[in-house]
Design a protein around this motif. Structure first.
Motif, mmCIF file in Angstrom:
data_model
loop_
_atom_site.group_PDB
_atom_site.id
_atom_site.type_symbol
_atom_site.label_atom_id
_atom_site.label_comp_id
_atom_site.label_asym_id
_atom_site.label_seq_id
_atom_site.Cartn_x
_atom_site.Cartn_y
_atom_site.Cartn_z
ATOM 1 N N LYS A 61 0.834 -1.214 0.000
ATOM 2 C CA LYS A 61 0.000 0.000 0.000
ATOM 3 C C LYS A 61 0.861 1.254 0.000
ATOM 4 O O LYS A 61 0.626 2.194 -0.768
ATOM 5 N N SER A 62 1.873 1.284 0.859
ATOM 6 C CA SER A 62 2.718 2.471 0.960
ATOM 7 C C SER A 62 3.519 2.704 -0.320
ATOM 8 O O SER A 62 3.689 3.843 -0.751
ATOM 9 N N SER A 63 3.990 1.632 -0.942
ATOM 10 C CA SER A 63 4.776 1.814 -2.171
ATOM 11 C C SER A 63 3.923 2.412 -3.279
ATOM 12 O O SER A 63 4.415 3.215 -4.075
ATOM 13 N N LYS A 64 2.654 2.071 -3.327
ATOM 14 C CA LYS A 64 1.781 2.653 -4.347
ATOM 15 C C LYS A 64 1.548 4.150 -4.103
ATOM 16 O O LYS A 64 1.563 4.944 -5.045
ATOM 17 N N ILE A 65 1.355 4.512 -2.845
ATOM 18 C CA ILE A 65 1.182 5.926 -2.520
ATOM 19 C C ILE A 65 2.477 6.687 -2.815
ATOM 20 O O ILE A 65 2.455 7.762 -3.424
ATOM 21 N N ASN A 66 3.613 6.125 -2.421
ATOM 22 C CA ASN A 66 4.901 6.766 -2.720
ATOM 23 C C ASN A 66 5.132 6.891 -4.217
ATOM 24 O O ASN A 66 5.731 7.864 -4.690
ATOM 25 N N ALA A 67 4.672 5.912 -4.989
ATOM 26 C CA ALA A 67 4.878 5.935 -6.445
ATOM 27 C C ALA A 67 4.157 7.099 -7.117
ATOM 28 O O ALA A 67 4.597 7.557 -8.177
ATOM 29 N N ILE A 68 3.078 7.571 -6.524
ATOM 30 C CA ILE A 68 2.398 8.743 -7.098
ATOM 31 C C ILE A 68 3.384 9.900 -7.191
ATOM 32 O O ILE A 68 3.525 10.537 -8.237
ATOM 33 N N ARG A 69 4.073 10.158 -6.108
ATOM 34 C CA ARG A 69 5.057 11.247 -6.074
ATOM 35 C C ARG A 69 6.252 10.943 -6.972
ATOM 36 O O ARG A 69 6.659 11.766 -7.789
ATOM 37 N N THR A 70 6.803 9.742 -6.815
ATOM 38 C CA THR A 70 8.021 9.386 -7.547
ATOM 39 C C THR A 70 7.801 9.445 -9.056
ATOM 40 O O THR A 70 8.569 10.088 -9.774
ATOM 41 N N LYS A 71 6.777 8.772 -9.544
ATOM 42 C CA LYS A 71 6.521 8.752 -10.984
ATOM 43 C C LYS A 71 6.265 10.150 -11.523
ATOM 44 O O LYS A 71 6.798 10.522 -12.574
ATOM 45 N N THR A 72 5.458 10.922 -10.814
ATOM 46 C CA THR A 72 5.130 12.273 -11.274
ATOM 47 C C THR A 72 6.375 13.147 -11.345
ATOM 48 O O THR A 72 6.617 13.826 -12.352
ATOM 49 N N LEU A 73 7.192 13.131 -10.294
ATOM 50 C CA LEU A 73 8.365 13.995 -10.258
ATOM 51 C C LEU A 73 9.451 13.549 -11.238
ATOM 52 O O LEU A 73 10.137 14.391 -11.836
ATOM 53 N N ILE A 74 9.617 12.252 -11.436
ATOM 54 C CA ILE A 74 10.568 11.788 -12.451
ATOM 55 C C ILE A 74 10.113 12.235 -13.827
ATOM 56 O O ILE A 74 10.908 12.746 -14.630
ATOM 57 N N GLU A 75 8.847 12.067 -14.121
ATOM 58 C CA GLU A 75 8.327 12.473 -15.433
ATOM 59 C C GLU A 75 8.467 13.972 -15.669
ATOM 60 O O GLU A 75 8.689 14.408 -16.798
ATOM 61 N N MET A 76 8.360 14.774 -14.616
ATOM 62 C CA MET A 76 8.468 16.234 -14.749
ATOM 63 C C MET A 76 9.909 16.723 -14.781
ATOM 64 O O MET A 76 10.149 17.880 -15.099
ATOM 65 N N SER A 77 10.855 15.872 -14.483
ATOM 66 C CA SER A 77 12.251 16.306 -14.379
ATOM 67 C C SER A 77 12.934 16.371 -15.747
ATOM 68 O O SER A 77 12.518 15.726 -16.701
ATOM 69 N N ASP A 78 14.002 17.181 -15.782
ATOM 70 C CA ASP A 78 14.861 17.247 -16.968
ATOM 71 C C ASP A 78 16.000 16.237 -16.861
ATOM 72 O O ASP A 78 16.534 15.787 -17.881
ATOM 73 N N LEU A 79 16.393 15.935 -15.649
ATOM 74 C CA LEU A 79 17.493 15.015 -15.384
ATOM 75 C C LEU A 79 17.235 14.352 -14.034
ATOM 76 O O LEU A 79 16.683 14.978 -13.128
ATOM 77 N N VAL A 80 17.661 13.095 -13.906
ATOM 78 C CA VAL A 80 17.543 12.378 -12.644
ATOM 79 C C VAL A 80 18.945 11.967 -12.206
ATOM 80 O O VAL A 80 19.742 11.493 -13.022
#
Length: 145
Positions: A61-80
């Motif tokens: 459950k927690s990994s899915k909630i965390n993935a909302i932030r992670t996926k969104t911010l990675i997609e919005m980034s220019d570089l990781v």
């Protein structure tokens, strides 16, 4: 040039702050984002969804909630920047690197020479491998100026 950089990986040292300080000292126009770095808060991200009878389900459950932030911010980034520490195995960081590769999102890795071999596939898809936060800052200087 304005740039957004997602800082992924190891949460037990101050490597994120070192990069942020270096970028600020260089006058770079960079917005830094990251996953939740409070380990307890991250582990409890899904607790409000009801009790879990086993550790797997709490983590799930927690990994899915965390993935909302992670996926969104990675997609919005220019570089990781993906940091692998020496003490713990950061499977989440490896996952983030794979996600970047699948998206065609440029990323650089940050880790010691001692773990080059287990990270060979992750490094092969990276745009660069750094062994210090200073090297990361130099990359950021170059790509934003």
């Amino acid at each position: 040039m304005s740039f957004t950089v997602y800082l992924s990986g190891e949460i037990h040292t101050d490597w994120r702050e070192e990069i942020e300080r270096g970028a600020a000292a260089a006058g770079l126009d960079i917005t830094f984002t990251s996953a939740v770095t409070d380990h307890d808060a991250s582990d409890a991200a899904g607790d409000h969804l009801g009790p879990a009878c086993e550790g797997f389900w709490r983590d799930h459950k927690s990994s899915k909630i965390n993935a909302i932030r992670t996926k969104t911010l990675i997609e919005m980034s220019d570089l990781v920047v993906v940091r692998f520490g020496d003490k713990y195995k950061q499977w989440n960081a490896a996952f983030d690197a794979g996600y970047c590769a699948a998206l065609g999102k440029p990323y650089v890795t940050l880790h010691s020479e001692e773990i080059v071999h287990p990270l060979k596939e992750v490094d092969a898809a990276a745009m660069g491998w750094c062994t210090s936060t200073d090297q990361v800052v130099e990359i950021l200087k170059y790509v934003t100026q």
